[in-house]
Each structure stands twice: as structure tokens, then as C-alpha cells.
Design a protein around this motif. Structure first.
Motif, short mmCIF file in Angstrom:
data_model
loop_
_atom_site.label_atom_id
_atom_site.label_comp_id
_atom_site.label_asym_id
_atom_site.label_seq_id
_atom_site.Cartn_x
_atom_site.Cartn_y
_atom_site.Cartn_z
N HIS A 65 -8.48 0.45 -12.51
CA HIS A 65 -7.41 0.40 -11.52
C HIS A 65 -8.04 0.63 -10.15
O HIS A 65 -8.84 1.55 -10.00
CB HIS A 65 -6.38 1.52 -11.71
CG HIS A 65 -5.40 1.34 -12.81
ND1 HIS A 65 -4.55 0.26 -12.92
CD2 HIS A 65 -5.10 2.15 -13.86
CE1 HIS A 65 -3.78 0.41 -13.98
NE2 HIS A 65 -4.10 1.54 -14.58
N GLU A 66 -7.66 -0.17 -9.18
CA GLU A 66 -8.02 0.07 -7.78
C GLU A 66 -6.69 0.13 -7.03
O GLU A 66 -5.95 -0.85 -7.01
CB GLU A 66 -8.87 -1.06 -7.22
CG GLU A 66 -10.20 -1.22 -7.95
CD GLU A 66 -10.92 -2.48 -7.50
OE1 GLU A 66 -11.30 -2.56 -6.32
OE2 GLU A 66 -11.08 -3.38 -8.33
N ILE A 67 -6.38 1.28 -6.45
CA ILE A 67 -5.07 1.49 -5.84
C ILE A 67 -5.22 1.96 -4.40
O ILE A 67 -5.95 2.91 -4.13
CB ILE A 67 -4.25 2.52 -6.64
CG1 ILE A 67 -4.10 2.08 -8.11
CG2 ILE A 67 -2.89 2.74 -5.99
CD1 ILE A 67 -3.47 3.12 -9.01
N ASP A 68 -4.50 1.29 -3.52
CA ASP A 68 -4.39 1.72 -2.13
C ASP A 68 -2.96 2.21 -1.93
O ASP A 68 -2.02 1.41 -1.99
CB ASP A 68 -4.70 0.58 -1.16
CG ASP A 68 -6.15 0.14 -1.24
OD1 ASP A 68 -7.02 1.03 -1.28
OD2 ASP A 68 -6.41 -1.07 -1.24
N TYR A 69 -2.82 3.52 -1.71
CA TYR A 69 -1.51 4.12 -1.44
C TYR A 69 -1.30 4.03 0.07
O TYR A 69 -2.01 4.67 0.84
CB TYR A 69 -1.48 5.57 -1.90
CG TYR A 69 -1.66 5.72 -3.40
CD1 TYR A 69 -0.58 5.56 -4.27
CD2 TYR A 69 -2.90 6.03 -3.94
CE1 TYR A 69 -0.74 5.70 -5.63
CE2 TYR A 69 -3.07 6.17 -5.31
CZ TYR A 69 -1.98 6.00 -6.16
OH TYR A 69 -2.15 6.14 -7.51
N LEU A 70 -0.32 3.24 0.50
CA LEU A 70 -0.15 2.93 1.92
C LEU A 70 0.99 3.69 2.58
O LEU A 70 0.96 3.92 3.78
CB LEU A 70 0.07 1.43 2.08
CG LEU A 70 -1.03 0.56 1.45
CD1 LEU A 70 -0.62 -0.90 1.46
CD2 LEU A 70 -2.35 0.77 2.17
N THR A 108 5.29 -2.05 2.72
CA THR A 108 4.49 -2.06 1.50
C THR A 108 3.98 -0.64 1.27
O THR A 108 3.32 -0.07 2.13
CB THR A 108 3.32 -3.05 1.62
OG1 THR A 108 3.84 -4.37 1.73
CG2 THR A 108 2.39 -2.97 0.42
N LEU A 109 4.32 -0.08 0.11
CA LEU A 109 3.92 1.28 -0.23
C LEU A 109 2.57 1.33 -0.93
O LEU A 109 1.86 2.33 -0.85
CB LEU A 109 4.97 1.94 -1.13
CG LEU A 109 6.21 2.51 -0.45
CD1 LEU A 109 7.01 1.47 0.29
CD2 LEU A 109 7.08 3.23 -1.46
N LEU A 110 2.24 0.24 -1.63
CA LEU A 110 1.04 0.25 -2.46
C LEU A 110 0.55 -1.17 -2.66
O LEU A 110 1.36 -2.10 -2.76
CB LEU A 110 1.39 0.88 -3.82
CG LEU A 110 0.41 0.79 -4.97
CD1 LEU A 110 0.54 2.02 -5.84
CD2 LEU A 110 0.68 -0.45 -5.82
#
Length: 147
Positions: A65-70, A108-110
Motif C-alpha cells: 500500500h502507498e497512501i498519501d493522507y491529504l 480529496t482526502l486521500l
């Protein structure tokens, strides 16, 4: 909605009180569960449900998983989570892109990307995708461009 790519598969979500952490927003582990839910519902829509996985003795298992929490999600927020299959080798690996949005303000949250590997369920070892996976997941491979 400002989706990153055209023709997303979308599920609706609502942030519940059980999703909130000590910082007062949706916990990052909840987002991971939502990614799984979205991917699984998309697979089911493509005709690749748990019954079919068992029949074929194959499954797509997460390896990365690669996740950017924005931005944070808060209790009561109505959200939409979209997914696209953006890459695959038609043998072992498949990659999904995700985007989580809050329609009320268009934010956009994520953004996330998940890599899956086809495994044999009975052994847990990587195994080549069966024809049913190539046909089913192949129908959903994103090949277009945003205008």
C-alpha cells in the motif's frame, strides 16, 4: 467531481463515531479498511467474488500500500471512494489507484496505490492468474486519459 481518472468504480462511505481517533478525525487504519472494501466490491462487480476465488483456488493478495493522507475526514462526513485498475502484467501483479473525496467541498482526502499479487489460496504461494482473472480484471483496466 474532480476524479483523477475517467470512469471510476465508486463506493459511498460515511465517517461514523467508531472511525474517529484521539485526534478527532478518521483514523488512518480506517482508510486502509475502506481501500479493501472498495477493491473487494469492484472485484465482486467484475464477477470475481470469494466463491469464484475458492473455485479457482486463486486470490489477489495485497503486497504493498502507498497512501498519501491529504486531508482529514470527520464524523458524519459523506465520502466517495473511487478505484481504477491502472496496471497489470496478466501473470502475477496488478495495481489499483484510489482516490477518496468529500463531495460537500470537493476535497480529496486521500490518494493511494495498492499492488496485488495472485496467489494460490491453498498454499498461499504466488501463482499465475487464471483466464477468469485475466478476463474479469482485464475488462476494468484503465486505458483512457482525462480530457
Amino acid at each position: 467531481m474532480g476524479w483523477d481518472l475517467a470512469t471510476p468504480f465508486i463506493i459511498d462511505l460515511q465517517v461514523g463515531p467508531e472511525d474517529i481517533d484521539g485526534l478527532g478525525h478518521a483514523n488512518n487504519a480506517v482508510y486502509v479498511a475502506w481501500l479493501e472494501r472498495c477493491a473487494w466490491r469492484h472485484s465482486q462487480r467484475l464477477g470475481l467474488d470469494l466463491t469464484e476465488y475458492r473455485r479457482l483456488d486463486r486470490a489477489m493478495a495485497v503486497v504493498r500500500h502507498e497512501i498519501d493522507y491529504l486531508a482529514a475526514g470527520y464524523e458524519g462526513d459523506e465520502l466517495q471512494l473511487a478505484t481504477w485498475i491502472v496496471d497489470w502484467d496478466q501473470r502475477l501483479k496488478m495495481t489499483r489507484h484510489f482516490q477518496l473525496m468529500r463531495p460537500s467541498d470537493g476535497s480529496t482526502l486521500l490518494r493511494a496505490q495498492t499492488t496485488f499479487v495472485c496467489i494460490e489460496m491453498s498454499s498461499g504461494k504466488p501463482k499465475r492468474m487464471p483466464a477468469e482473472f485475466i478476463d474479469g480484471y482485464g475488462m476494468a483496466l484503465y486505458t483512457g486519459h482525462m480530457d
